[in-house]
Scaffold this active site. Sequence first.
Site, mmCIF file in Angstrom:
data_model
loop_
_atom_site.group_PDB
_atom_site.id
_atom_site.type_symbol
_atom_site.label_atom_id
_atom_site.label_comp_id
_atom_site.label_asym_id
_atom_site.label_seq_id
_atom_site.Cartn_x
_atom_site.Cartn_y
_atom_site.Cartn_z
ATOM 1 N N LYS A 1 42.855 39.067 59.847
ATOM 2 C CA LYS A 1 43.820 40.082 60.286
ATOM 3 C C LYS A 1 44.205 39.756 61.724
ATOM 4 O O LYS A 1 43.351 39.744 62.618
ATOM 5 C CB LYS A 1 43.197 41.474 60.194
ATOM 6 C CG LYS A 1 44.142 42.553 60.696
ATOM 7 C CD LYS A 1 43.635 43.945 60.408
ATOM 8 C CE LYS A 1 44.584 44.994 60.954
ATOM 9 N NZ LYS A 1 44.123 46.356 60.694
ATOM 10 N N ARG B 1 51.798 52.211 62.488
ATOM 11 C CA ARG B 1 51.202 53.063 63.530
ATOM 12 C C ARG B 1 52.073 54.293 63.778
ATOM 13 O O ARG B 1 51.558 55.352 64.124
ATOM 14 C CB ARG B 1 50.966 52.250 64.806
ATOM 15 C CG ARG B 1 49.903 51.171 64.588
ATOM 16 C CD ARG B 1 49.686 50.300 65.820
ATOM 17 N NE ARG B 1 48.835 49.157 65.509
ATOM 18 C CZ ARG B 1 48.634 48.119 66.328
ATOM 19 N NH1 ARG B 1 49.218 48.107 67.517
ATOM 20 N NH2 ARG B 1 47.852 47.118 65.964
ATOM 21 N N LYS C 1 44.713 45.262 70.590
ATOM 22 C CA LYS C 1 43.612 45.010 69.656
ATOM 23 C C LYS C 1 43.161 43.546 69.665
ATOM 24 O O LYS C 1 42.524 43.061 68.738
ATOM 25 C CB LYS C 1 44.027 45.457 68.248
ATOM 26 C CG LYS C 1 44.332 46.970 68.151
ATOM 27 C CD LYS C 1 44.440 47.467 66.711
ATOM 28 C CE LYS C 1 44.603 48.987 66.647
ATOM 29 N NZ LYS C 1 44.602 49.513 65.265
ATOM 30 N N LYS D 1 46.538 39.005 56.689
ATOM 31 C CA LYS D 1 47.466 40.060 57.119
ATOM 32 C C LYS D 1 47.953 39.788 58.529
ATOM 33 O O LYS D 1 47.122 39.508 59.391
ATOM 34 C CB LYS D 1 46.711 41.390 57.071
ATOM 35 C CG LYS D 1 47.477 42.559 57.630
ATOM 36 C CD LYS D 1 46.606 43.784 57.630
ATOM 37 C CE LYS D 1 47.390 44.957 58.156
ATOM 38 N NZ LYS D 1 46.601 46.143 58.274
ATOM 39 N N TYR E 1 54.859 47.451 50.500
ATOM 40 C CA TYR E 1 55.638 48.691 50.401
ATOM 41 C C TYR E 1 56.806 48.528 49.433
ATOM 42 O O TYR E 1 57.478 49.490 49.107
ATOM 43 C CB TYR E 1 56.121 49.114 51.802
ATOM 44 C CG TYR E 1 54.957 49.307 52.739
ATOM 45 C CD1 TYR E 1 54.222 50.490 52.730
ATOM 46 C CD2 TYR E 1 54.536 48.277 53.592
ATOM 47 C CE1 TYR E 1 53.112 50.645 53.551
ATOM 48 C CE2 TYR E 1 53.428 48.427 54.415
ATOM 49 C CZ TYR E 1 52.720 49.613 54.385
ATOM 50 O OH TYR E 1 51.611 49.755 55.182
HETATM 51 C C1 PBG Z 1 44.294 49.911 60.777
HETATM 52 C C2 PBG Z 1 45.305 49.301 59.898
HETATM 53 C C3 PBG Z 1 46.543 48.807 60.322
HETATM 54 C C4 PBG Z 1 47.239 48.439 59.168
HETATM 55 C C5 PBG Z 1 46.384 48.669 58.070
HETATM 56 N N1 PBG Z 1 45.192 49.188 58.548
HETATM 57 C C6 PBG Z 1 47.172 48.778 61.673
HETATM 58 C C7 PBG Z 1 46.454 48.220 62.819
HETATM 59 O O1 PBG Z 1 45.521 47.427 62.701
HETATM 60 O O2 PBG Z 1 46.831 48.597 63.925
HETATM 61 C C8 PBG Z 1 48.635 47.904 59.168
HETATM 62 C C9 PBG Z 1 49.395 47.968 57.907
HETATM 63 C C10 PBG Z 1 50.869 47.793 58.051
HETATM 64 O O3 PBG Z 1 51.400 47.493 59.142
HETATM 65 O O4 PBG Z 1 51.552 47.944 57.033
HETATM 66 N N2 PBG Z 1 43.020 49.497 60.759
#
Ligand code: PBG
Length: 322
Positions: free
Chosen positions: A194, A204, A216, A247, A312
Amino acid sequence: MLIRPRRNRKNQVIRDMVEENKLHLSDFFFPLFLTMGENQKVEVGSMPGIYRFSLDLLLEEINSCIKIGIKSFCIFPVVEDKFKDKYAIYSYSQENFYLKAIHKIKENFPDIVVMTDVAMDPYSSDGHDGIVEHGEIINDETLEVLGKMALAQAQAGADIIGPSDMMDGRIGYIRDALDGNGFTNTSIMSYTAKYASAFYGPFRDALDSAPKSGDKKTYQMNPANAREALLEARLDEEEGADIIMVKPALAYLDVIKNLSSYSSLPIAAYNVSGEYAMIKAAAANGWLDGKNAMLEVLISIKRAGAKIILTYFAKEYAELVQ
Ligand code: PBG
Protein backbone atom coordinates in the site's frame (compact mmCIF):
# COMPACT_ATOMS: atom_id res chain seq x y z
CA MET A 1 4.66 -10.10 -45.61
CA LEU A 2 4.41 -13.53 -44.04
CA ILE A 3 3.19 -12.34 -40.67
CA ARG A 4 0.27 -9.93 -40.47
CA PRO A 5 -0.90 -9.49 -36.86
CA ARG A 6 -3.95 -7.61 -38.13
CA ARG A 7 -5.50 -10.88 -39.37
CA ASN A 8 -6.23 -11.75 -35.71
CA ARG A 9 -8.03 -8.45 -35.30
CA LYS A 10 -10.20 -8.53 -38.41
CA ASN A 11 -13.60 -9.02 -36.80
CA GLN A 12 -15.19 -9.17 -33.38
CA VAL A 13 -15.47 -12.97 -33.30
CA ILE A 14 -11.78 -13.43 -33.98
CA ARG A 15 -10.86 -10.65 -31.60
CA ASP A 16 -12.89 -12.38 -28.87
CA MET A 17 -11.33 -15.74 -29.75
CA VAL A 18 -7.76 -14.53 -29.29
CA GLU A 19 -8.55 -12.33 -26.30
CA GLU A 20 -6.05 -13.14 -23.57
CA ASN A 21 -7.86 -11.76 -20.53
CA LYS A 22 -11.49 -11.50 -19.56
CA LEU A 23 -13.26 -9.88 -16.66
CA HIS A 24 -15.73 -11.92 -14.64
CA LEU A 25 -18.23 -10.58 -12.14
CA SER A 26 -16.66 -12.92 -9.60
CA ASP A 27 -13.42 -10.91 -9.85
CA PHE A 28 -14.95 -7.87 -8.20
CA PHE A 29 -15.27 -6.43 -4.73
CA PHE A 30 -17.57 -3.42 -4.44
CA PRO A 31 -16.50 -0.96 -1.69
CA LEU A 32 -19.40 0.56 0.26
CA PHE A 33 -19.54 3.39 2.79
CA LEU A 34 -21.72 2.93 5.86
CA THR A 35 -22.99 5.90 7.84
CA MET A 36 -25.07 6.13 11.03
CA GLY A 37 -28.79 6.82 11.17
CA GLU A 38 -31.66 5.78 8.95
CA ASN A 39 -32.83 6.55 5.45
CA GLN A 40 -29.50 8.19 4.55
CA LYS A 41 -28.09 8.12 1.04
CA VAL A 42 -25.63 10.94 0.50
CA GLU A 43 -23.43 11.13 -2.56
CA VAL A 44 -19.69 11.59 -1.98
CA GLY A 45 -18.91 14.92 -3.64
CA SER A 46 -15.66 13.77 -5.23
CA MET A 47 -17.06 10.36 -6.26
CA PRO A 48 -20.14 10.78 -8.45
CA GLY A 49 -22.39 7.72 -8.23
CA ILE A 50 -20.92 6.57 -4.89
CA TYR A 51 -22.88 7.12 -1.68
CA ARG A 52 -22.66 6.93 2.08
CA PHE A 53 -25.57 4.70 3.08
CA SER A 54 -27.26 4.13 6.41
CA LEU A 55 -27.71 0.42 7.17
CA ASP A 56 -31.33 0.18 5.98
CA LEU A 57 -30.45 1.55 2.54
CA LEU A 58 -27.13 -0.27 2.43
CA LEU A 59 -29.02 -3.56 2.72
CA GLU A 60 -31.10 -2.52 -0.29
CA GLU A 61 -27.98 -1.53 -2.21
CA ILE A 62 -26.36 -4.90 -1.47
CA ASN A 63 -29.51 -6.66 -2.57
CA SER A 64 -29.55 -4.81 -5.89
CA CYS A 65 -25.87 -5.67 -6.44
CA ILE A 66 -26.46 -9.36 -5.72
CA LYS A 67 -29.20 -9.42 -8.35
CA ILE A 68 -26.75 -8.32 -11.03
CA GLY A 69 -23.98 -10.67 -9.94
CA ILE A 70 -21.83 -8.75 -7.45
CA LYS A 71 -21.39 -10.87 -4.35
CA SER A 72 -18.33 -9.48 -2.59
CA PHE A 73 -18.26 -6.24 -0.66
CA CYS A 74 -15.76 -4.33 1.43
CA ILE A 75 -17.45 -2.02 3.85
CA PHE A 76 -16.02 1.13 5.43
CA PRO A 77 -17.56 3.04 8.36
CA VAL A 78 -18.07 6.80 8.43
CA VAL A 79 -17.54 7.53 12.12
CA GLU A 80 -18.80 10.70 13.82
CA ASP A 81 -16.14 12.82 15.53
CA LYS A 82 -17.59 12.24 18.99
CA PHE A 83 -16.67 8.53 18.70
CA LYS A 84 -13.08 9.20 17.71
CA ASP A 85 -10.17 9.18 20.14
CA LYS A 86 -6.42 8.64 20.30
CA TYR A 87 -6.69 4.87 20.72
CA ALA A 88 -9.67 4.08 18.43
CA ILE A 89 -11.45 2.40 21.33
CA TYR A 90 -14.81 2.61 19.57
CA SER A 91 -13.46 0.36 16.80
CA TYR A 92 -13.87 -2.74 18.97
CA SER A 93 -16.63 -1.55 21.29
CA GLN A 94 -19.73 -3.72 21.38
CA GLU A 95 -21.67 -0.50 20.68
CA ASN A 96 -19.90 0.11 17.36
CA PHE A 97 -22.59 0.59 14.68
CA TYR A 98 -20.24 -0.86 12.06
CA LEU A 99 -19.90 -4.18 13.89
CA LYS A 100 -23.66 -4.36 14.42
CA ALA A 101 -24.18 -3.62 10.74
CA ILE A 102 -21.76 -6.37 9.63
CA HIS A 103 -23.74 -8.80 11.75
CA LYS A 104 -27.02 -7.66 10.22
CA ILE A 105 -25.66 -7.80 6.68
CA LYS A 106 -24.44 -11.38 7.10
CA GLU A 107 -27.73 -12.32 8.73
CA ASN A 108 -29.65 -10.97 5.72
CA PHE A 109 -27.23 -12.25 3.09
CA PRO A 110 -25.34 -15.29 4.41
CA ASP A 111 -24.00 -16.19 0.95
CA ILE A 112 -22.13 -13.00 0.15
CA VAL A 113 -18.53 -12.26 1.11
CA VAL A 114 -18.01 -9.31 3.43
CA MET A 115 -14.56 -7.86 3.97
CA THR A 116 -14.03 -5.45 6.85
CA ASP A 117 -11.29 -2.84 7.13
CA VAL A 118 -8.71 -2.97 9.89
CA ALA A 119 -6.89 0.33 10.53
CA MET A 120 -7.32 3.02 13.12
CA ASP A 121 -7.95 6.00 10.84
CA PRO A 122 -11.77 6.02 10.70
CA TYR A 123 -11.82 6.00 14.53
CA SER A 124 -8.70 8.01 15.29
CA SER A 125 -8.89 11.63 16.45
CA ASP A 126 -5.44 12.00 14.83
CA GLY A 127 -6.62 10.62 11.49
CA HIS A 128 -3.76 8.12 11.37
CA ASP A 129 -3.79 4.34 10.92
CA GLY A 130 -1.87 3.83 14.15
CA ILE A 131 -1.41 5.40 17.58
CA VAL A 132 0.34 8.77 17.45
CA GLU A 133 2.80 9.45 20.27
CA HIS A 134 4.97 12.62 20.17
CA GLY A 135 4.30 12.96 16.47
CA GLU A 136 5.29 9.37 15.70
CA ILE A 137 3.11 6.45 14.67
CA ILE A 138 4.06 3.75 17.15
CA ASN A 139 3.99 0.27 15.71
CA ASP A 140 3.81 -2.41 18.38
CA GLU A 141 1.25 -0.70 20.63
CA THR A 142 -0.92 -0.23 17.53
CA LEU A 143 -0.88 -3.99 16.89
CA GLU A 144 -2.86 -4.53 20.09
CA VAL A 145 -5.63 -2.24 18.85
CA LEU A 146 -5.61 -3.86 15.40
CA GLY A 147 -5.84 -7.33 16.96
CA LYS A 148 -8.88 -6.34 19.02
CA MET A 149 -10.51 -4.66 16.03
CA ALA A 150 -9.95 -7.69 13.79
CA LEU A 151 -11.32 -10.06 16.42
CA ALA A 152 -14.43 -7.92 16.95
CA GLN A 153 -15.02 -7.90 13.19
CA ALA A 154 -14.61 -11.66 12.96
CA GLN A 155 -17.08 -12.06 15.83
CA ALA A 156 -19.51 -9.82 13.94
CA GLY A 157 -19.33 -12.26 11.03
CA ALA A 158 -16.78 -10.81 8.60
CA ASP A 159 -15.61 -13.39 6.05
CA ILE A 160 -12.37 -11.60 5.30
CA ILE A 161 -10.37 -9.20 7.44
CA GLY A 162 -8.63 -6.47 5.41
CA PRO A 163 -5.75 -4.87 7.32
CA SER A 164 -5.06 -1.58 5.50
CA ASP A 165 -2.82 0.01 8.13
CA MET A 166 0.73 -1.01 7.03
CA MET A 167 2.09 -1.60 10.54
CA ASP A 168 4.93 -4.13 10.66
CA GLY A 169 3.96 -7.59 11.85
CA ARG A 170 0.22 -6.99 11.78
CA ILE A 171 -0.74 -9.98 9.66
CA GLY A 172 0.90 -12.44 12.05
CA TYR A 173 -0.47 -10.60 15.07
CA ILE A 174 -4.01 -10.60 13.68
CA ARG A 175 -3.75 -14.25 12.56
CA ASP A 176 -2.78 -15.22 16.13
CA ALA A 177 -5.63 -13.16 17.62
CA LEU A 178 -8.13 -14.83 15.28
CA ASP A 179 -6.79 -18.37 15.71
CA GLY A 180 -6.50 -18.00 19.47
CA ASN A 181 -10.22 -17.29 19.60
CA GLY A 182 -11.37 -20.03 17.29
CA PHE A 183 -11.62 -17.97 14.09
CA THR A 184 -9.31 -20.19 12.09
CA ASN A 185 -11.62 -19.92 9.07
CA THR A 186 -11.67 -16.15 8.91
CA SER A 187 -9.50 -15.07 5.98
CA ILE A 188 -7.04 -12.21 5.76
CA MET A 189 -6.60 -10.12 2.63
CA SER A 190 -3.54 -8.04 3.36
CA TYR A 191 -3.04 -4.57 1.95
CA THR A 192 0.49 -5.81 1.24
CA ALA A 193 1.93 -3.10 -0.98
CA LYS A 194 0.00 0.00 0.00
CA TYR A 195 1.66 3.14 -1.24
CA ALA A 196 1.58 6.64 0.26
CA SER A 197 -0.62 7.93 -2.53
CA ALA A 198 -2.40 11.13 -3.52
CA PHE A 199 -5.13 8.96 -5.03
CA TYR A 200 -6.82 8.30 -1.66
CA GLY A 201 -8.10 11.90 -1.45
CA PRO A 202 -11.79 11.24 -2.29
CA PHE A 203 -11.92 8.27 0.13
CA ARG A 204 -10.70 10.51 2.95
CA ASP A 205 -13.45 12.99 1.99
CA ALA A 206 -15.99 10.16 2.15
CA LEU A 207 -14.85 9.07 5.62
CA ASP A 208 -13.69 12.45 6.86
CA SER A 209 -10.52 10.62 7.89
CA ALA A 210 -7.63 12.72 6.57
CA PRO A 211 -4.59 12.90 8.91
CA LYS A 212 -4.80 15.88 11.27
CA SER A 213 -1.05 16.34 11.02
CA GLY A 214 1.75 15.05 8.81
CA ASP A 215 1.34 12.36 6.20
CA LYS A 216 1.41 8.56 6.07
CA LYS A 217 4.92 8.19 4.66
CA THR A 218 6.41 6.46 7.71
CA TYR A 219 4.12 3.48 7.22
CA GLN A 220 2.75 3.49 3.66
CA MET A 221 5.27 2.69 0.92
CA ASN A 222 7.33 5.07 -1.18
CA PRO A 223 5.91 5.24 -4.74
CA ALA A 224 9.48 5.03 -6.06
CA ASN A 225 9.96 1.49 -4.75
CA ALA A 226 9.03 -1.73 -6.53
CA ARG A 227 11.42 -4.32 -5.02
CA GLU A 228 10.32 -3.40 -1.51
CA ALA A 229 6.87 -4.79 -2.37
CA LEU A 230 8.49 -8.25 -2.58
CA LEU A 231 9.71 -7.89 1.00
CA GLU A 232 6.20 -6.96 2.16
CA ALA A 233 4.76 -9.90 0.19
CA ARG A 234 7.24 -12.34 1.70
CA LEU A 235 6.41 -11.20 5.23
CA ASP A 236 2.66 -11.37 4.61
CA GLU A 237 2.97 -14.89 3.20
CA GLU A 238 5.06 -16.02 6.18
CA GLU A 239 2.60 -14.39 8.58
CA GLY A 240 -0.39 -16.19 7.09
CA ALA A 241 -2.11 -13.86 4.61
CA ASP A 242 -4.58 -15.62 2.28
CA ILE A 243 -4.66 -12.95 -0.43
CA ILE A 244 -2.20 -10.13 -1.03
CA MET A 245 -3.15 -6.75 -2.42
CA VAL A 246 -1.53 -3.88 -4.28
CA LYS A 247 -2.96 -0.39 -3.80
CA PRO A 248 -3.52 1.85 -5.72
CA ALA A 249 -3.79 -0.16 -8.93
CA LEU A 250 -3.18 2.03 -11.97
CA ALA A 251 0.05 3.77 -11.07
CA TYR A 252 1.34 0.40 -9.76
CA LEU A 253 0.60 -2.11 -12.52
CA ASP A 254 4.27 -3.12 -12.49
CA VAL A 255 4.01 -3.98 -8.80
CA ILE A 256 0.92 -6.13 -9.49
CA LYS A 257 2.89 -7.90 -12.21
CA ASN A 258 5.89 -8.48 -9.94
CA LEU A 259 3.81 -9.87 -7.11
CA SER A 260 1.89 -12.16 -9.41
CA SER A 261 5.10 -13.74 -10.69
CA TYR A 262 6.65 -13.84 -7.23
CA SER A 263 3.82 -15.22 -5.12
CA SER A 264 1.54 -18.21 -5.39
CA LEU A 265 -1.17 -16.48 -3.39
CA PRO A 266 -4.09 -14.83 -5.21
CA ILE A 267 -3.32 -11.21 -6.06
CA ALA A 268 -5.81 -8.41 -5.52
CA ALA A 269 -5.59 -4.78 -6.59
CA TYR A 270 -7.50 -1.79 -5.24
CA ASN A 271 -8.62 0.59 -7.97
CA VAL A 272 -8.87 3.45 -5.49
CA SER A 273 -11.12 6.46 -5.06
CA GLY A 274 -8.90 8.95 -6.91
CA GLU A 275 -8.60 6.62 -9.89
CA TYR A 276 -12.38 6.45 -10.01
CA ALA A 277 -12.77 10.21 -9.55
CA MET A 278 -10.34 11.01 -12.39
CA ILE A 279 -12.36 9.08 -14.94
CA LYS A 280 -15.69 10.39 -13.65
CA ALA A 281 -14.47 13.99 -13.73
CA ALA A 282 -13.05 13.73 -17.23
CA ALA A 283 -16.16 11.96 -18.52
CA ALA A 284 -18.43 14.60 -16.94
CA ASN A 285 -16.49 17.23 -18.84
CA GLY A 286 -16.80 15.32 -22.08
CA TRP A 287 -13.03 14.87 -22.18
CA LEU A 288 -13.11 11.12 -22.53
CA ASP A 289 -15.56 8.28 -22.99
CA GLY A 290 -16.19 7.21 -19.39
CA LYS A 291 -17.55 3.77 -20.19
CA ASN A 292 -14.67 2.74 -22.41
CA ALA A 293 -12.10 4.26 -20.07
CA MET A 294 -13.59 2.17 -17.25
CA LEU A 295 -13.40 -1.02 -19.30
CA GLU A 296 -9.81 -0.32 -20.35
CA VAL A 297 -8.68 0.41 -16.81
CA LEU A 298 -10.33 -2.71 -15.38
CA ILE A 299 -8.85 -5.03 -17.98
CA SER A 300 -5.41 -3.45 -17.51
CA ILE A 301 -5.51 -4.41 -13.83
CA LYS A 302 -6.47 -7.97 -14.73
CA ARG A 303 -3.83 -8.15 -17.46
CA ALA A 304 -1.16 -7.02 -15.02
CA GLY A 305 -1.94 -10.09 -12.90
CA ALA A 306 -4.63 -9.22 -10.38
CA LYS A 307 -7.33 -11.87 -10.10
CA ILE A 308 -9.35 -9.80 -7.66
CA ILE A 309 -10.26 -6.16 -8.27
CA LEU A 310 -11.68 -3.86 -5.62
CA THR A 311 -13.35 -1.07 -7.53
CA TYR A 312 -16.03 1.60 -7.22
CA PHE A 313 -16.90 0.66 -10.82
CA ALA A 314 -18.06 -2.84 -9.82
CA LYS A 315 -21.77 -2.10 -9.88
CA GLU A 316 -21.60 0.00 -13.03
CA TYR A 317 -19.65 -2.76 -14.76
CA ALA A 318 -22.20 -5.37 -13.70
CA GLU A 319 -25.06 -3.19 -14.96
CA LEU A 320 -23.28 -2.79 -18.26
CA VAL A 321 -22.67 -6.48 -18.94
CA GLN A 322 -26.09 -7.55 -17.72
C1 PBG B 1 -7.42 3.55 5.43
C2 PBG B 1 -7.78 3.27 4.03
C3 PBG B 1 -7.59 4.15 2.96
C4 PBG B 1 -8.18 3.54 1.84
C5 PBG B 1 -8.66 2.28 2.25
N1 PBG B 1 -8.39 2.13 3.60
C6 PBG B 1 -7.05 5.53 2.91
C7 PBG B 1 -5.75 5.85 3.51
O1 PBG B 1 -4.89 4.99 3.72
O2 PBG B 1 -5.57 7.02 3.81
C8 PBG B 1 -8.25 4.17 0.49
C9 PBG B 1 -9.24 3.65 -0.46
C10 PBG B 1 -9.54 4.54 -1.62
O3 PBG B 1 -8.89 5.59 -1.83
O4 PBG B 1 -10.44 4.18 -2.39
N2 PBG B 1 -6.67 2.70 6.14
